[in-house]
Design a protein around this motif. Structure first.
Motif, PDB file in Angstrom:
ATOM      1  N   PHE A 123       0.843  -1.184   0.000  1.00 52.92           N
ATOM      2  CA  PHE A 123       0.000   0.000   0.000  1.00 52.92           C
ATOM      3  C   PHE A 123       0.877   1.231   0.000  1.00 52.92           C
ATOM      4  O   PHE A 123       1.420   1.618   1.011  1.00 52.92           O
ATOM      5  CB  PHE A 123      -0.883  -0.009   1.243  1.00 52.92           C
ATOM      6  CG  PHE A 123      -1.798   1.161   1.344  1.00 52.92           C
ATOM      7  CD1 PHE A 123      -2.838   1.319   0.444  1.00 52.92           C
ATOM      8  CD2 PHE A 123      -1.631   2.100   2.326  1.00 52.92           C
ATOM      9  CE1 PHE A 123      -3.695   2.394   0.531  1.00 52.92           C
ATOM     10  CE2 PHE A 123      -2.496   3.188   2.428  1.00 52.92           C
ATOM     11  CZ  PHE A 123      -3.526   3.328   1.528  1.00 52.92           C
ATOM     12  N   GLY A 124       1.080   1.846  -1.132  1.00 52.11           N
ATOM     13  CA  GLY A 124       1.927   3.013  -1.179  1.00 52.11           C
ATOM     14  C   GLY A 124       1.810   3.740  -2.498  1.00 52.11           C
ATOM     15  O   GLY A 124       2.658   4.538  -2.839  1.00 52.11           O
ATOM     16  N   ARG A 125       0.784   3.450  -3.265  1.00 54.59           N
ATOM     17  CA  ARG A 125       0.518   4.109  -4.537  1.00 54.59           C
ATOM     18  C   ARG A 125       1.641   3.907  -5.546  1.00 54.59           C
ATOM     19  O   ARG A 125       1.732   4.637  -6.513  1.00 54.59           O
ATOM     20  CB  ARG A 125       0.254   5.597  -4.332  1.00 54.59           C
ATOM     21  CG  ARG A 125      -1.018   5.859  -3.569  1.00 54.59           C
ATOM     22  CD  ARG A 125      -1.347   7.315  -3.486  1.00 54.59           C
ATOM     23  NE  ARG A 125      -1.595   7.858  -4.803  1.00 54.59           N
ATOM     24  CZ  ARG A 125      -1.353   9.116  -5.129  1.00 54.59           C
ATOM     25  NH1 ARG A 125      -0.866   9.944  -4.256  1.00 54.59           N
ATOM     26  NH2 ARG A 125      -1.608   9.544  -6.334  1.00 54.59           N
ATOM     27  N   GLY A 126       2.519   2.968  -5.343  1.00 51.88           N
ATOM     28  CA  GLY A 126       3.522   2.660  -6.348  1.00 51.88           C
ATOM     29  C   GLY A 126       4.553   3.734  -6.581  1.00 51.88           C
ATOM     30  O   GLY A 126       5.204   3.752  -7.611  1.00 51.88           O
ATOM     31  N   GLU A 127       4.724   4.654  -5.646  1.00 48.77           N
ATOM     32  CA  GLU A 127       5.687   5.730  -5.813  1.00 48.77           C
ATOM     33  C   GLU A 127       7.087   5.178  -5.649  1.00 48.77           C
ATOM     34  O   GLU A 127       7.633   5.117  -4.560  1.00 48.77           O
ATOM     35  CB  GLU A 127       5.423   6.829  -4.784  1.00 48.77           C
ATOM     36  CG  GLU A 127       4.194   7.628  -5.059  1.00 48.77           C
ATOM     37  CD  GLU A 127       4.320   8.453  -6.327  1.00 48.77           C
ATOM     38  OE1 GLU A 127       5.350   9.102  -6.552  1.00 48.77           O
ATOM     39  OE2 GLU A 127       3.366   8.448  -7.114  1.00 48.77           O
ATOM     40  N   GLU A 128       7.659   4.770  -6.734  1.00 51.83           N
ATOM     41  CA  GLU A 128       8.949   4.098  -6.662  1.00 51.83           C
ATOM     42  C   GLU A 128       9.738   4.339  -7.939  1.00 51.83           C
ATOM     43  O   GLU A 128       9.176   4.510  -9.016  1.00 51.83           O
ATOM     44  CB  GLU A 128       8.695   2.593  -6.488  1.00 51.83           C
ATOM     45  CG  GLU A 128       9.889   1.784  -6.108  1.00 51.83           C
ATOM     46  CD  GLU A 128      10.373   2.051  -4.695  1.00 51.83           C
ATOM     47  OE1 GLU A 128      11.596   2.065  -4.522  1.00 51.83           O
ATOM     48  OE2 GLU A 128       9.571   2.264  -3.790  1.00 51.83           O
ATOM     49  N   ARG A 129      11.040   4.365  -7.812  1.00 52.85           N
ATOM     50  CA  ARG A 129      11.928   4.386  -8.972  1.00 52.85           C
ATOM     51  C   ARG A 129      12.630   3.037  -8.970  1.00 52.85           C
ATOM     52  O   ARG A 129      13.307   2.687  -8.024  1.00 52.85           O
ATOM     53  CB  ARG A 129      12.942   5.523  -8.849  1.00 52.85           C
ATOM     54  CG  ARG A 129      13.901   5.587 -10.020  1.00 52.85           C
ATOM     55  CD  ARG A 129      14.760   6.844  -9.981  1.00 52.85           C
ATOM     56  NE  ARG A 129      13.924   8.018 -10.208  1.00 52.85           N
ATOM     57  CZ  ARG A 129      13.752   8.998  -9.321  1.00 52.85           C
ATOM     58  NH1 ARG A 129      14.355   8.960  -8.156  1.00 52.85           N
ATOM     59  NH2 ARG A 129      12.978  10.027  -9.598  1.00 52.85           N
ATOM     60  N   TYR A 130      12.443   2.270 -10.026  1.00 52.38           N
ATOM     61  CA  TYR A 130      13.032   0.938 -10.109  1.00 52.38           C
ATOM     62  C   TYR A 130      14.414   1.019 -10.765  1.00 52.38           C
ATOM     63  O   TYR A 130      14.559   1.617 -11.824  1.00 52.38           O
ATOM     64  CB  TYR A 130      12.169   0.008 -10.948  1.00 52.38           C
ATOM     65  CG  TYR A 130      10.832  -0.357 -10.347  1.00 52.38           C
ATOM     66  CD1 TYR A 130      10.493  -0.025  -9.050  1.00 52.38           C
ATOM     67  CD2 TYR A 130       9.906  -1.053 -11.095  1.00 52.38           C
ATOM     68  CE1 TYR A 130       9.273  -0.372  -8.517  1.00 52.38           C
ATOM     69  CE2 TYR A 130       8.677  -1.408 -10.575  1.00 52.38           C
ATOM     70  CZ  TYR A 130       8.369  -1.068  -9.284  1.00 52.38           C
ATOM     71  OH  TYR A 130       7.157  -1.417  -8.760  1.00 52.38           O
ATOM     72  N   HIS A 131      15.390   0.396 -10.140  1.00 47.82           N
ATOM     73  CA  HIS A 131      16.723   0.276 -10.714  1.00 47.82           C
ATOM     74  C   HIS A 131      16.815  -1.094 -11.381  1.00 47.82           C
ATOM     75  O   HIS A 131      16.064  -2.007 -11.044  1.00 47.82           O
ATOM     76  CB  HIS A 131      17.788   0.430  -9.635  1.00 47.82           C
ATOM     77  CG  HIS A 131      17.665   1.733  -8.899  1.00 47.82           C
ATOM     78  ND1 HIS A 131      18.020   2.940  -9.460  1.00 47.82           N
ATOM     79  CD2 HIS A 131      17.195   2.025  -7.672  1.00 47.82           C
ATOM     80  CE1 HIS A 131      17.790   3.914  -8.610  1.00 47.82           C
ATOM     81  NE2 HIS A 131      17.281   3.390  -7.506  1.00 47.82           N
ATOM     82  N   ASN A 132      17.716  -1.280 -12.327  1.00 51.92           N
ATOM     83  CA  ASN A 132      17.862  -2.557 -13.030  1.00 51.92           C
ATOM     84  C   ASN A 132      16.505  -3.047 -13.506  1.00 51.92           C
ATOM     85  O   ASN A 132      16.024  -4.096 -13.100  1.00 51.92           O
ATOM     86  CB  ASN A 132      18.515  -3.611 -12.129  1.00 51.92           C
ATOM     87  CG  ASN A 132      19.835  -3.137 -11.572  1.00 51.92           C
ATOM     88  OD1 ASN A 132      20.653  -2.614 -12.312  1.00 51.92           O
ATOM     89  ND2 ASN A 132      20.031  -3.285 -10.288  1.00 51.92           N
ATOM     90  N   SER A 133      15.872  -2.272 -14.375  1.00 52.31           N
ATOM     91  CA  SER A 133      14.472  -2.542 -14.694  1.00 52.31           C
ATOM     92  C   SER A 133      14.138  -2.293 -16.154  1.00 52.31           C
ATOM     93  O   SER A 133      14.884  -1.645 -16.884  1.00 52.31           O
ATOM     94  CB  SER A 133      13.585  -1.665 -13.808  1.00 52.31           C
ATOM     95  OG  SER A 133      13.944  -0.303 -13.963  1.00 52.31           O
ATOM     96  N   LEU A 134      12.979  -2.820 -16.552  1.00 54.17           N
ATOM     97  CA  LEU A 134      12.387  -2.603 -17.873  1.00 54.17           C
ATOM     98  C   LEU A 134      11.059  -1.894 -17.690  1.00 54.17           C
ATOM     99  O   LEU A 134      10.295  -2.221 -16.769  1.00 54.17           O
ATOM    100  CB  LEU A 134      12.138  -3.927 -18.591  1.00 54.17           C
ATOM    101  CG  LEU A 134      13.358  -4.695 -19.057  1.00 54.17           C
ATOM    102  CD1 LEU A 134      12.951  -6.069 -19.555  1.00 54.17           C
ATOM    103  CD2 LEU A 134      14.085  -3.930 -20.148  1.00 54.17           C
ATOM    104  N   HIS A 135      10.755  -0.939 -18.596  1.00 56.78           N
ATOM    105  CA  HIS A 135       9.517  -0.160 -18.503  1.00 56.78           C
ATOM    106  C   HIS A 135       8.906  -0.012 -19.890  1.00 56.78           C
ATOM    107  O   HIS A 135       9.600   0.324 -20.846  1.00 56.78           O
ATOM    108  CB  HIS A 135       9.807   1.240 -17.948  1.00 56.78           C
ATOM    109  CG  HIS A 135      10.518   1.209 -16.637  1.00 56.78           C
ATOM    110  ND1 HIS A 135       9.872   1.236 -15.437  1.00 56.78           N
ATOM    111  CD2 HIS A 135      11.845   1.139 -16.344  1.00 56.78           C
ATOM    112  CE1 HIS A 135      10.756   1.181 -14.460  1.00 56.78           C
ATOM    113  NE2 HIS A 135      11.959   1.121 -14.992  1.00 56.78           N
TER     114      HIS A 135
END
Length: 184
Positions: A123-135
């Motif tokens: 529960f956190g609204r997805g406020e995240e920066r993903y490292h080592n990732s695909l978007h």
């Protein structure tokens, strides 16, 4: 005083300076190759580490390579905002600082829905920066109503740290529906 007393000191910190470089290279009429390097400029007196133990190197923020096509959408690899943050959260038109947005007011600003999240919470609204990732972010697809569209996004981040012999890979999906001036 307090549990961790500090000696008297003086320092000036803004906590919000950024520097970045971005560009694109045309591949075809409808396709471009993308690149971006973005970093924070803070924590120099601590060797590039903030008070929250975050690194502030030149690639500490959205830094990636990718490709974008007008019909297919955008695919990037590297460090980037999650799908939710890109379409709906503070990184997109519907989010922003202090509840002010491109599209109006962020009704969740300063509520538990916005503030209780972290990298390990659901529960956190997805406020995240993903490292080592695909978007992946699709182009807005028109739908049957006049001036209506839907846009989709997905992110997958690979965790490189083993905790009790398991990785904590992360994923995010988001959809943004727009009709006229209404967005959901």
């Amino acid at each position: 005083g307090g549990a961790t007393p500090f000696d008297s000191r003086f320092r000036v910190v803004d906590g919000g300076s950024r520097i970045g470089y971005a560009g694109s290279v045309p591949v075809t009429t409808n396709t471009v190759a993308l690149w971006q390097l973005e970093g924070a400029l803070a924590g120099f007196e601590q060797g590039g580490i903030t008070d929250q133990a975050a690194h502030t190197s030149i690639v500490s923020r959205n830094s990636f390579v990718g490709i974008e096509n007008r019909s297919f959408g955008r695919l990037v690899a590297g460090s980037n905002d999650s799908a939710y943050r890109r379409l709906v959260g503070s990184g997109g038109d519907m989010g922003g600082n202090l509840g002010l947005t491109v599209l109006g007011l962020d009704l969740w600003n300063n509520t538990s829905a916005q503030l209780s999240g972290n990298g390990k919470s659901i529960f956190g609204r997805g406020e995240e920066r993903y490292h080592n990732s695909l978007h992946y972010v699709s182009p807005p697809f028109p739908i049957s109503l006049p001036s209506a569209s839907i846009q989709l996004a997905a992110s997958y981040g690979v965790d490189q740290v083993l905790v009790q012999s398991a990785r904590r890979d992360r994923f995010s999906v988001a959809a943004l529906y727009r009709v006229g001036g209404f967005s959901l």
